[in-house]
Structures are given as C-alpha cells and as structure tokens.
Design a protein around this motif. Structure first.
Motif, PDB file in Angstrom:
ATOM      1  N   GLU A 155     -16.095 -49.509  53.240  1.00  0.00           N
ATOM      2  CA  GLU A 155     -15.583 -50.807  53.633  1.00  0.00           C
ATOM      3  C   GLU A 155     -14.417 -51.089  52.698  1.00  0.00           C
ATOM      4  O   GLU A 155     -14.228 -50.424  51.701  1.00  0.00           O
ATOM      5  CB  GLU A 155     -16.657 -51.873  53.464  1.00  0.00           C
ATOM      6  CG  GLU A 155     -17.846 -51.655  54.372  1.00  0.00           C
ATOM      7  CD  GLU A 155     -18.937 -52.670  54.093  1.00  0.00           C
ATOM      8  OE1 GLU A 155     -19.222 -52.933  52.907  1.00  0.00           O
ATOM      9  OE2 GLU A 155     -19.494 -53.188  55.057  1.00  0.00           O
ATOM     10  N   THR A 156     -13.661 -52.120  53.003  1.00  0.00           N
ATOM     11  CA  THR A 156     -12.550 -52.483  52.136  1.00  0.00           C
ATOM     12  C   THR A 156     -13.055 -52.586  50.706  1.00  0.00           C
ATOM     13  O   THR A 156     -14.038 -53.258  50.435  1.00  0.00           O
ATOM     14  CB  THR A 156     -11.943 -53.810  52.590  1.00  0.00           C
ATOM     15  OG1 THR A 156     -11.534 -53.647  53.953  1.00  0.00           O
ATOM     16  CG2 THR A 156     -10.760 -54.198  51.753  1.00  0.00           C
ATOM     17  N   GLY A 157     -12.393 -51.900  49.787  1.00  0.00           N
ATOM     18  CA  GLY A 157     -12.782 -51.936  48.393  1.00  0.00           C
ATOM     19  C   GLY A 157     -13.810 -50.895  48.004  1.00  0.00           C
ATOM     20  O   GLY A 157     -14.047 -50.703  46.835  1.00  0.00           O
ATOM     21  N   GLN A 158     -14.426 -50.215  48.969  1.00  0.00           N
ATOM     22  CA  GLN A 158     -15.396 -49.191  48.630  1.00  0.00           C
ATOM     23  C   GLN A 158     -14.698 -47.868  48.338  1.00  0.00           C
ATOM     24  O   GLN A 158     -13.557 -47.659  48.712  1.00  0.00           O
ATOM     25  CB  GLN A 158     -16.392 -48.981  49.759  1.00  0.00           C
ATOM     26  CG  GLN A 158     -17.463 -50.027  49.794  1.00  0.00           C
ATOM     27  CD  GLN A 158     -18.589 -49.630  50.718  1.00  0.00           C
ATOM     28  OE1 GLN A 158     -18.404 -48.851  51.635  1.00  0.00           O
ATOM     29  NE2 GLN A 158     -19.751 -50.178  50.488  1.00  0.00           N
ATOM     30  N   THR A 159     -15.427 -46.986  47.698  1.00  0.00           N
ATOM     31  CA  THR A 159     -14.937 -45.650  47.401  1.00  0.00           C
ATOM     32  C   THR A 159     -15.767 -44.637  48.175  1.00  0.00           C
ATOM     33  O   THR A 159     -16.792 -44.981  48.776  1.00  0.00           O
ATOM     34  CB  THR A 159     -15.080 -45.364  45.896  1.00  0.00           C
ATOM     35  OG1 THR A 159     -16.472 -45.384  45.569  1.00  0.00           O
ATOM     36  CG2 THR A 159     -14.317 -46.380  45.049  1.00  0.00           C
ATOM     37  N   LEU A 160     -15.342 -43.391  48.143  1.00  0.00           N
ATOM     38  CA  LEU A 160     -16.123 -42.316  48.742  1.00  0.00           C
ATOM     39  C   LEU A 160     -17.517 -42.286  48.116  1.00  0.00           C
ATOM     40  O   LEU A 160     -18.517 -42.122  48.803  1.00  0.00           O
ATOM     41  CB  LEU A 160     -15.408 -40.976  48.527  1.00  0.00           C
ATOM     42  CG  LEU A 160     -16.087 -39.736  49.084  1.00  0.00           C
ATOM     43  CD1 LEU A 160     -15.988 -39.720  50.608  1.00  0.00           C
ATOM     44  CD2 LEU A 160     -15.471 -38.483  48.496  1.00  0.00           C
ATOM     45  N   GLU A 161     -17.570 -42.507  46.812  1.00  0.00           N
ATOM     46  CA  GLU A 161     -18.856 -42.511  46.120  1.00  0.00           C
ATOM     47  C   GLU A 161     -19.776 -43.597  46.656  1.00  0.00           C
ATOM     48  O   GLU A 161     -20.967 -43.366  46.853  1.00  0.00           O
ATOM     49  CB  GLU A 161     -18.655 -42.706  44.605  1.00  0.00           C
ATOM     50  CG  GLU A 161     -17.908 -41.593  43.931  1.00  0.00           C
ATOM     51  CD  GLU A 161     -16.390 -41.755  43.957  1.00  0.00           C
ATOM     52  OE1 GLU A 161     -15.715 -41.002  43.241  1.00  0.00           O
ATOM     53  OE2 GLU A 161     -15.868 -42.629  44.688  1.00  0.00           O
ATOM     54  N   ASP A 162     -19.234 -44.800  46.889  1.00  0.00           N
ATOM     55  CA  ASP A 162     -20.039 -45.886  47.445  1.00  0.00           C
ATOM     56  C   ASP A 162     -20.601 -45.492  48.807  1.00  0.00           C
ATOM     57  O   ASP A 162     -21.751 -45.783  49.125  1.00  0.00           O
ATOM     58  CB  ASP A 162     -19.209 -47.160  47.623  1.00  0.00           C
ATOM     59  CG  ASP A 162     -18.767 -47.771  46.314  1.00  0.00           C
ATOM     60  OD1 ASP A 162     -19.463 -47.587  45.292  1.00  0.00           O
ATOM     61  OD2 ASP A 162     -17.711 -48.432  46.328  1.00  0.00           O
ATOM     62  N   ALA A 163     -19.766 -44.855  49.613  1.00  0.00           N
ATOM     63  CA  ALA A 163     -20.168 -44.513  50.971  1.00  0.00           C
ATOM     64  C   ALA A 163     -21.252 -43.447  51.015  1.00  0.00           C
ATOM     65  O   ALA A 163     -22.125 -43.489  51.874  1.00  0.00           O
ATOM     66  CB  ALA A 163     -18.958 -44.049  51.772  1.00  0.00           C
ATOM     67  N   PHE A 164     -21.222 -42.475  50.095  1.00  0.00           N
ATOM     68  CA  PHE A 164     -22.111 -41.323  50.205  1.00  0.00           C
ATOM     69  C   PHE A 164     -23.221 -41.245  49.158  1.00  0.00           C
ATOM     70  O   PHE A 164     -24.031 -40.339  49.203  1.00  0.00           O
ATOM     71  CB  PHE A 164     -21.293 -40.033  50.149  1.00  0.00           C
ATOM     72  CG  PHE A 164     -20.368 -39.885  51.311  1.00  0.00           C
ATOM     73  CD1 PHE A 164     -20.852 -39.737  52.595  1.00  0.00           C
ATOM     74  CD2 PHE A 164     -19.001 -39.891  51.124  1.00  0.00           C
ATOM     75  CE1 PHE A 164     -20.009 -39.596  53.674  1.00  0.00           C
ATOM     76  CE2 PHE A 164     -18.137 -39.751  52.190  1.00  0.00           C
ATOM     77  CZ  PHE A 164     -18.645 -39.608  53.469  1.00  0.00           C
TER      78      PHE A 164
END
Length: 186
Positions: free
Chosen positions: A24-33
């Motif tokens: 989402e806006t402001g998230q990183t690849l790390e946040d997503a996975f």
C-alpha cells in the motif's frame, strides 16, 4: 524436470510468493511479504497444453541486509519443490532479487498498491534442452489479508503461459515469550 513444473515453480513465486498483501502507499516489499502465507494457483499454457494447479506456502523475513522469501510448492500431481528469493533494496521503491533458477537479477518496483517483478530464468524442456523464459508479475492487494499475483510468461517475445495465484496471509501465532521471539525474528 517437466517444463510445466519448472514454469509453475519459477513464477509462483514470487511471487509468486507473498505474505501479507500487496504494498500500500508507504509500504515496502518487506511489509508486503513478511510472515507466512498460503497461495493457491494455476499455471496455464495453451502452447504446451498445460493446465496445472498448485499450493505454495511462503515465509518472509529479514536476514543480513536482505529480505528472504522461502517458497514450498505442492503440485496437483504430488510433486514438491522449494525455492528461495533474496531481495536487496536498491532505492526508495526498487529492489533486485536473486533465486537459484533466475538468470542475473529480478527487477522489482513498488508503486502505490502494485508490486511489479520482471526476470528471466532457465528451465528444462520436455527433451531436456534448456529454455530461457521471461516473467512479468503484477501483485496487487485483493483484501485485508489477500493478495493476487498475475504473471505472464514469454519466450522470444511471445506469450507462452500465465500463472495466477491468490495468497492468504496466515495469522501469527503467539505463544507467550516464544511467540514474541518468533515475531522479532521475522
């Protein structure tokens, strides 16, 4: 190794291969996975006459300056496979990724609510010959704990297949101090 098996393994990757939802806006690849997820997917190739299902479980965590995404696949014919992505941040919204079967590096870009991955890999054809395939993955959030990966597979500029995977994030289990330590390692 059959081409269909290799194609599914290569794409499900990434991606397929995801933990908590598309960025989402402001998230990183790390946040997503980060964390664990289970994905149900299907590889289709009219050219190869393949329509094959699979289940993939993923586990994402930080490790020594990289983000590591482990993938375990179970195909509808009972075959099993494992792959590990290692991502390195190269800019505010960009990463490079490596995996055992990827040629060079995967290019990853996070834009608002979409993660895009582009990479090539080597797989074996039915006759044992090596084939280089190109993958373009688009990963989007589909709900609070669900993401969808739609991938297009091409060879020599021609589309040869697709992979669609829907991932559901697994709830984190807390078991007192041990559960907190497990969260900290992720």
């Amino acid at each position: 190794m059959k081409i269909a098996h290799c194609l599914v393994v290569a794409l499900a990757l990434l991606v397929s291969s995801a933990g908590s939802g598309a960025a989402e806006t402001g998230q990183t690849l790390e946040d997503a996975f980060r964390g664990q997820a289970t994905g149900v997917g299907r590889f289709k190739s009219r050219l190869a006459g393949v329509d094959r299902g699979f289940v993939v479980t993923t586990s994402g965590r930080g490790s020594g300056g990289h983000f590591v995404l482990d993938q375990a696949f179970r195909f509808d014919n009972g075959a099993l496979d494992r792959r590990t992505w290692r991502f390195k941040k190269t800019g505010p919204n960009t990463y490079i990724g490596t995996r055992e079967d990827v040629v060079g590096t995967a290019k990853v870009r996070v834009d608002d609510d979409v993660i895009r991955m582009s990479y090539d890999l080597i797989t074996r054809g039915k006759n044992g010959s090596k084939l280089q395939l190109h993958f373009e993955d688009t990963i989007r959030r589909s709900g609070r704990d669900t993401i969808v990966n739609n991938g297009v597979i091409s060879m020599l500029g021609m589309t040869v297949g697709s992979v669609d995977v829907a991932f559901k994030r697994q709830p984190l289990r807390r078991r007192g101090k041990q559960g907190v330590e497990e969260l900290a390692r992720q």
